[in-house]
Scaffold this motif. Structure first.
Motif, short mmCIF file in Angstrom:
data_model
loop_
_atom_site.label_atom_id
_atom_site.label_comp_id
_atom_site.label_asym_id
_atom_site.label_seq_id
_atom_site.Cartn_x
_atom_site.Cartn_y
_atom_site.Cartn_z
N GLY A 192 0.71 -1.10 -0.09
CA GLY A 192 -0.14 0.03 0.09
C GLY A 192 0.69 1.39 0.05
O GLY A 192 0.19 2.33 -0.01
N LYS A 193 2.14 1.22 -0.05
CA LYS A 193 3.10 2.20 0.00
C LYS A 193 3.70 2.36 -1.29
O LYS A 193 4.19 1.31 -1.84
CB LYS A 193 4.04 2.37 1.09
N ALA A 194 4.25 3.59 -1.69
CA ALA A 194 5.06 3.69 -2.91
C ALA A 194 6.44 4.57 -2.59
O ALA A 194 6.40 5.28 -1.63
CB ALA A 194 4.35 4.56 -4.13
N GLU A 195 7.42 3.84 -2.94
CA GLU A 195 8.67 4.44 -2.65
C GLU A 195 9.32 4.64 -4.03
O GLU A 195 9.19 4.08 -4.85
CB GLU A 195 9.61 3.34 -1.89
N VAL A 196 10.01 5.70 -4.04
CA VAL A 196 10.71 6.22 -5.46
C VAL A 196 12.10 5.80 -5.24
O VAL A 196 12.79 6.16 -4.45
CB VAL A 196 10.49 7.70 -5.63
N LEU A 197 12.67 5.02 -6.29
CA LEU A 197 14.24 4.77 -6.16
C LEU A 197 14.78 5.50 -7.39
O LEU A 197 14.08 5.48 -8.54
CB LEU A 197 14.31 3.38 -6.54
N SER A 198 15.93 6.12 -7.01
CA SER A 198 16.67 6.57 -8.17
C SER A 198 18.23 6.08 -7.82
O SER A 198 18.59 5.70 -6.91
CB SER A 198 16.26 7.97 -8.13
N ARG A 199 18.85 6.61 -8.91
CA ARG A 199 20.46 6.38 -8.70
C ARG A 199 21.05 6.71 -7.26
O ARG A 199 20.52 7.64 -6.95
CB ARG A 199 21.19 7.13 -9.59
N GLY A 200 21.73 5.70 -6.73
CA GLY A 200 22.12 5.71 -5.59
C GLY A 200 21.37 5.04 -4.52
O GLY A 200 21.59 4.90 -3.20
N ALA A 201 20.12 4.93 -4.90
CA ALA A 201 19.29 4.08 -3.60
C ALA A 201 19.25 2.43 -4.17
O ALA A 201 19.59 2.03 -5.22
CB ALA A 201 17.69 4.35 -4.01
#
Length: 128
Positions: free
Chosen positions: A71-80
């Motif tokens: 039920g949650k959204a996490e944004v991943l970008s470079r470095g994660a």
């Protein structure tokens, strides 16, 4: 040792609209770990799924991807980096205007082997 060039590896397209392409970069006979290059097109994604008996580590290298879990959204970008345990269900979305590129570590490699059932992607879709 096994060395693979991403550009020279066959890519497969997930059988869903706007789905990612994937290239398995490790030897087919690897018994403990596989590495996959995953590219999610702009506004594309992958519906909720699990990875069978495999644990997954997502490592973004370009763009960003939303990982929806519980039920949650996490944004991943470079470095994660994100770890997805056995049995966890996730969906992925690329909200950006450019493709998102991720390296995916799969252990054990069973999930990577399932990608072989995806149809081959068009040659024009392969990264340069």
């Amino acid at each position: 040792m096994h060395i693979t060039d991403i550009a020279g590896t066959a890519r497969r397209r997930a059988p869903v609209p706007g789905g990612p392409t994937a290239a398995v970069l490790t030897a087919e006979d690897a018994d403990r770990v596989a590495v996959v290059h995953l590219e999610i097109p702009a506004d594309g994604g992958m519906p909720e799924h699990d990875h069978g008996p495999s644990q997954i580590v997502l490592i973004p290298v370009a763009g960003s991807v939303e990982v929806h879990h519980g039920g949650k959204a996490e944004v991943l970008s470079r470095g994660a980096v994100a770890h997805i345990g056995v049995g966890e269900r996730v969906c992925l979305a690329n909200p950006g205007s450019e493709p998102a590129s991720l390296m995916v570590v799969v252990s054990p490699p069973e999930f990577a082997r399932r990608l072989a059932s995806w149809p081959l992607a068009d040659a024009a879709e392969s990264p340069a």
